[in-house]
Design a protein around this motif. Structure first.
Motif, mmCIF file in Angstrom:
data_model
loop_
_atom_site.group_PDB
_atom_site.id
_atom_site.type_symbol
_atom_site.label_atom_id
_atom_site.label_comp_id
_atom_site.label_asym_id
_atom_site.label_seq_id
_atom_site.Cartn_x
_atom_site.Cartn_y
_atom_site.Cartn_z
ATOM 1 N N THR A 9 18.220 17.944 57.492
ATOM 2 C CA THR A 9 18.537 18.836 58.607
ATOM 3 C C THR A 9 18.011 20.244 58.396
ATOM 4 N N VAL A 22 23.356 14.779 69.463
ATOM 5 C CA VAL A 22 22.429 15.892 69.291
ATOM 6 C C VAL A 22 21.745 15.695 67.952
ATOM 7 N N ILE A 23 20.429 15.570 67.988
ATOM 8 C CA ILE A 23 19.680 15.374 66.745
ATOM 9 C C ILE A 23 18.960 16.677 66.420
ATOM 10 N N ARG A 65 21.001 11.784 74.583
ATOM 11 C CA ARG A 65 20.490 11.860 73.225
ATOM 12 C C ARG A 65 19.493 13.002 73.220
ATOM 13 N N ASP A 91 16.309 19.401 65.496
ATOM 14 C CA ASP A 91 14.865 19.234 65.701
ATOM 15 C C ASP A 91 14.061 19.296 64.405
ATOM 16 N N SER A 97 17.735 16.663 71.535
ATOM 17 C CA SER A 97 17.324 17.288 70.300
ATOM 18 C C SER A 97 17.728 18.750 70.368
ATOM 19 N N THR A 140 19.520 22.962 64.395
ATOM 20 C CA THR A 140 20.534 22.756 63.369
ATOM 21 C C THR A 140 21.529 23.909 63.396
ATOM 22 N N THR A 169 17.816 9.479 61.352
ATOM 23 C CA THR A 169 18.255 8.430 62.276
ATOM 24 C C THR A 169 18.540 7.124 61.544
#
Lengths: 679, 305
Positions: free
Chosen positions: B112, B49-50, A565, B52, A567, A570, B59
């Protein structure tokens, strides 16, 4: 146990003390602020207790305050309807007063805090008197004091031209409305030979048919100005945003509700079953206000103006409930009328709660960033997490989404409108489902608008230095917002408990108690009040939603244990780095709707590109876009021009000659004598 | 509980069915009816993948969308006339629960910071806002006939009077709801579920940044939403086969009928998808205006005929 009268009167005295404290300590802003808002807070608690007691007891307490004269006594009556509105005032003002401790601090040294405190307390005092006045004289005096105090607060930041202009427009419109009310009250008073509200009960319906219609319309328009119905709304989006944010919250939350209170008083106390067209008019104006309010709100980028337009929308939704109630009453369906009235009144309280919350949130953002323009905000959820959370609660509530309070009152409105289809055989019945469909459109557009109003300021990357450097507001402001956010949740989830409070009001107005038919399954669910109309349970939805969400989260966590998981940036289409300039703007967000409703907006767009070599590589672009203020341009501008023209022509009779003036006086005297002899 | 499992289990099947049928119509082999299950299984095991720039909204949104859709589904009579959560709400609650999910998904799209997210959110909210009144009118038509907005009541009253589908009001309302279904589930004349990076996209643009289990939840919820709206259409307007009580044979029979009706509806959706080109975004309001007019006519005809 202190009596209702004592609590209420002491509350008023405390407001007055707060006002005096503000003036007395105007040289020491910090002292004025703390003392003034502490007294306001104490006043709201006393008033709230008095109103809640009066509402639960159900019987109206009437007594006289030592304010009036022998001829015009200042009678105060806390009957259920008055108590309900006064309770809404006390609840909102309690949260706003707590918020003000922190919010007004930044004005110290820049503005005269003492006068702000003075007018703030005076506004609460006059509002409370408007809601409880028991005769036409004290009502109109309180009404005027409220308008003047509100004017002073709107123009409080008088160094700005927009605040001065907004104040004047507000004052003119407000007085036009009061003029209409004055005439209507005089007609009633001459018939009743009394100014007492108790004598006005059901009096409207005993007038001759023509007078009845005239009085009804005068009241509707007179109160409509204050409530901000379309097309009398033009002052509202100017006046509410320019005031300090704590005052904006009161203005949008409760001051416009004085118009709603007046309508409720007239429609369901002074009038018996009204003619059918009256309800139809109210319902249609309600639909128009709701739809136009939200459509104009969508085009706003000024956070506070956007919220002000939403007040027009919500007044429209309230009037849909009232209008339906009037139609049902005209058709002789008492039960349905009571359900529709409950829907309108419930929405009144709800709107006070979430709109107050949203304005306080906007004030907090303004406090943190120094701007009201959404295009300069962004990413505030990281820097102002508490404000963001509270603003989100308000956004969900105002969009009418379950399980919060906006959903409950909109659901009740739908049920009333749906039941309306079966209430009559005539073509009038088509009005109900069409209104329901337009209410659905309004609610969906409001959701779109609040995706913008929350998403642009709070999410993604900051669009300006000020937004990047924003700081969370002080604790007292967070508590103020927290109280109202808790109110939104409680009024939504605990709806089945709150509907019981409407029993005294409906039994006073219509002689019916409907809360037992609005509650199903031992208080677990709301019912539609018409036997089989349908049920909904906000509490059930909330609990089950949390439970299922928790289970889903745990399952996902177990399933993806050990999975990465991370980060990451985008997706930027391979260009070097994503900046705030790549984000969607508020203008872009509402562009599809601007195109679709271009017949209403008549948008204007101007693009100027500067380039050196090829037009495909501009060095600078200037973009300008605006929409046409239809009502101002097509209605108010011609009106203003014709009034000025009339005034110019009347200048002829004011020649400045003393002989002519003496002649005027003489002629007037003779005419008056003639009238006197005839009467 | 049964219906909960049913919703979770058969929604990927319907999505897979539509995809396969569409491929066959276009003389392709297609990925197979069970592909959606395999996709979900795969996504749940993947990492995430989140972005930043994203906050907790990003979430939380998948869970909110998933749960609200699931609850909306539980208010629906699927195999018997009794919906499990009938007490908790009727068709209004369904519409607004789906609205709550959409609200958070649109926020997540904006969270995003990419222009695609904002674009998708803006279009999604616009289209759904315009679809809402037509949907309400269609729903009102049946609710008025049944005297209730709760779907169990609607289904019961429809079963009692047997099939009234040829009543003009029912047909018109059904047509209106069908158009809304196309718009709300992002089917071809309005949105294209098969494309990813094109300027025409709506729903896919909004969820572009999601990956792994979050994406699985959103895809699953989207497929459940499609199932909910399709079931709403078939069970309100063609209420045959709905069991009237809680019995095992009744439930099985109801399930059989439900699958048959959903299969037929899927065929018609596939037909629409393959025979139409995607509309320009600004032509979509015209299609929804047609739906609105149909809904109005449906209401008018309830007392004309």
């Amino acid at each position: 146990m202190p009596s209702v009268e004592a609590l209420f009167s002491v509350g008023l005295a405390v407001y007055l003390a707060g006002a005096v404290a503000g003036l007395a300590a105007w040289r020491r802003p910090a002292a004025a602020r703390v003392a003034g808002f502490a007294l306001a807070l104490a006043g709201t608690l006393l008033q709230g207790a008095a109103s809640a007691m009066a509402l639960v007891q159900g019987a109206g307490a009437t007594w006289t305050l030592p304010l009036g004269t022998a001829l015009f006594p200042w009678t105060v009556r806390l009957d259920p309807l008055s108590a309900y509105f006064n309770l809404a005032l006390a609840f909102l003002a309690c949260a706003v007063s707590v918020y003000s401790f922190g919010y007004v601090r930044h004005m110290e040294g820049k503005k005269n805090v003492g006068t702000l405190v003075f007018f703030y307390n005076l506004l609460l005092l006059s509002l409370s008197l408007v809601f409880t006045a028991a005769n036409a004289f004290s009502f109109l005096v309180a009404w005027e004091v409220m308008a003047l105090v509100a004017y002073c607060l709107v123009s409080f930041e008088h160094e700005k031209a927009e605040a001065r202009r907004a104040g004047v427009v507000f004052l003119v419109m407000s007085h036009a409305g009061t003029g209409l009310l004055l005439v209507a009250f005089l007609v009633l008073a001459t018939t009743a030979r009394s100014l007492d509200f108790a004598r006005f009960h059901l009096l409207g319906s005993q007038l001759p048919l023509l007078d009845q219609g005239a009085v009804f319309l005068l009241f509707f328009l007179g109160f409509g100005v204050k409530a901000g119905i379309v097309p009398l709304h033009i002052w509202l989006p100017d006046a509410h945003p320019v005031a300090p944010s704590n005052v904006s919250a009161l203005m949008s939350g409760i001051v416009i509700k004085t118009g709603i209170y007046g309508m409720a008083r007239v429609f369901f106390d002074f009038f018996g079953p009204p003619p059918l067209w009256a309800g139809t008019v109210v319902l249609s104006i309600g639909v128009a206000s709701a739809l136009l309010g939200v459509l104009y709100a969508l085009m706003e980028h000024d956070l506070k103006r956007l919220l002000a337009y939403h007040s027009i929308e919500n007044i429209g939704i309230i009037l849909m409930g009232f209008g339906a109630a009037l139609v049902f009453r005209a058709l002789g369906h008492g039960n349905l009328a009571a359900v529709a009235l409950v829907a309108g009144l419930y929405h009144t309280f709800n709107h006070a709660t979430f709109k107050g919350l949203l304005f306080l949130g906007a004030g907090s953002v303004l406090h943190g960033t120094g701007t009201r323009n959404m295009e300069h905000m962004g990413g505030l959820i990281r820097r102002m997490p508490a404000t963001a959370l509270f603003f989100l609660v308000g956004s969900v509530a105002i969009s009418g989404l379950p399980p919060l309070n906006g959903f409950v009152s909109e659901w009740l409105t739908y049920q009333a409108l749906l039941a309306g289809f079966g209430s009559t055989e005539s073509l009038t019945r088509m009005m109900f489902p069409i209104s329901g469909a337009l209410l659905a459109l309004t609610a969906a557009l409001a959701a779109a608008c609040f995706v913008k109003a929350f998403g642009i300021p709070f999410l993604a990357l900051p669009r300006s230095e000020a937004a990047a450097a924003a700081k969370e507001s002080p604790v007292s402001m967070q508590i103020g917002m927290g109280i109202l956010a808790a109110g939104c949740v409680a009024l939504g989830v605990g709806a089945t408990w709150f509907v019981r409070l409407f029993d005294p009001i409906t039994s006073q107005a219509l002689g019916l108690r409907v809360s037992s038919s609005l509650v199903a399954a031992n208080g677990l669910a709301m019912a539609a009040g018409t036997g089989r109309g349908g049920t909904v349970s906000t509490a059930g939805i909330a609990v089950l939603g949390l439970a299922l969400g928790g289970i889903a989260a745990i399952l996902v966590m177990l399933r993806s244990r050990g999975a990465r998981r991370v980060s990451g940036p985008t997706w930027d289409c391979g260009l070097p780095g994503l900046t705030a300039d790549n984000q969607y703007t508020a203008t872009a967000f509402s562009k599809p709707l601007r195109m679709i409703f271009s017949a209403l907006y008549r948008p204007r767009r101007e693009i100027q590109a500067e380039y050196e070599v090829s037009p495909y590589y501009p060095t600078a672009i200037r973009f300008e876009s605006d929409i046409e203020p239809t009502f101002e341009k097509r209605f108010y501008d011609p009106l203003q021009r014709s009034i000025l023209e009339l005034a110019r022509r009347m200048r002829g009779i004011q020649a400045g000659s003393i002989h002519a003036y003496l002649a005027y006086i003489f002629v007037t005297l003779i005419l008056l004598l003639l009238f006197g002899v005839r009467g | 509980m049964m219906q909960l499992l049913l919703l979770l289990a058969i929604s990927p099947l319907i999505s897979g069915l539509i995809k396969t049928l569409k491929a066959r119509m276009q003389t392709r082999r297609g990925p197979g009816v069970l592909q959606f299950y395999r996709d979900l299984y795969k996504l749940f095991r993947k990492g995430m993948v989140i972005p930043d720039t994203a906050s907790w909204i990003f979430t939380a949104a998948p869970y909110i969308v998933f749960v609200t859709t699931l609850m909306a589904g539980l208010m629906l009579p699927m195999t018997s006339t009794k919906a499990p959560l009938d007490l908790f709400g009727g068709v209004l609650a369904i519409v607004y629960l789906l609205g709550l999910g959409r609200f958070f998904l649109a926020l997540a799209g904006m969270d995003t910071g990419s222009s695609f997210g904002g674009l998708g959110s803006s279009r999604e909210m616009t289209i759904s806002a315009l679809a809402e009144p037509a949907m309400m009118l269609a729903v009102f038509t049946v609710a008025i006939a049944a005297n209730s907005t709760n779907l169990s009541e609607v289904a019961r009253s429809a079963v009692g009077q047997n099939w009234r589908f040829f009543a003009p009001a029912q047909m018109l309302a059904c047509a209106a709801l069908y158009l809304v279904l196309i718009a709300e589930t992002g089917r071809i004349p309005v949105d294209n579920p098969a494309t990813h990076l094109e300027l025409t996209m709506v729903h896919e643009a909004m969820i572009l940044e999601y990956s792994g289990p979050h994406l699985a939840l959103i895809e699953w919820a989207a497929s459940m939403k499609q199932l909910v709206l399709m079931t709403l259409l078939v069970n309100v307007f063609w209420p045959f086969g709905l069991a009237s009580g809680p019995s095992v044979p009744g439930a099985l029979g109801g399930l059989g009928w439900l699958l048959l009706k959903l299969g037929l509806l899927s065929c018609s959706i596939v037909l629409v998808e393959t025979t139409n080109a995607k509309l320009r975004l600004f032509r979509v309001p015209e299609m929804l205006a047609v739906a609105f007019t149909l809904g109005t006519l449906a209401l008018v005809s309830t007392f004309l005929f």
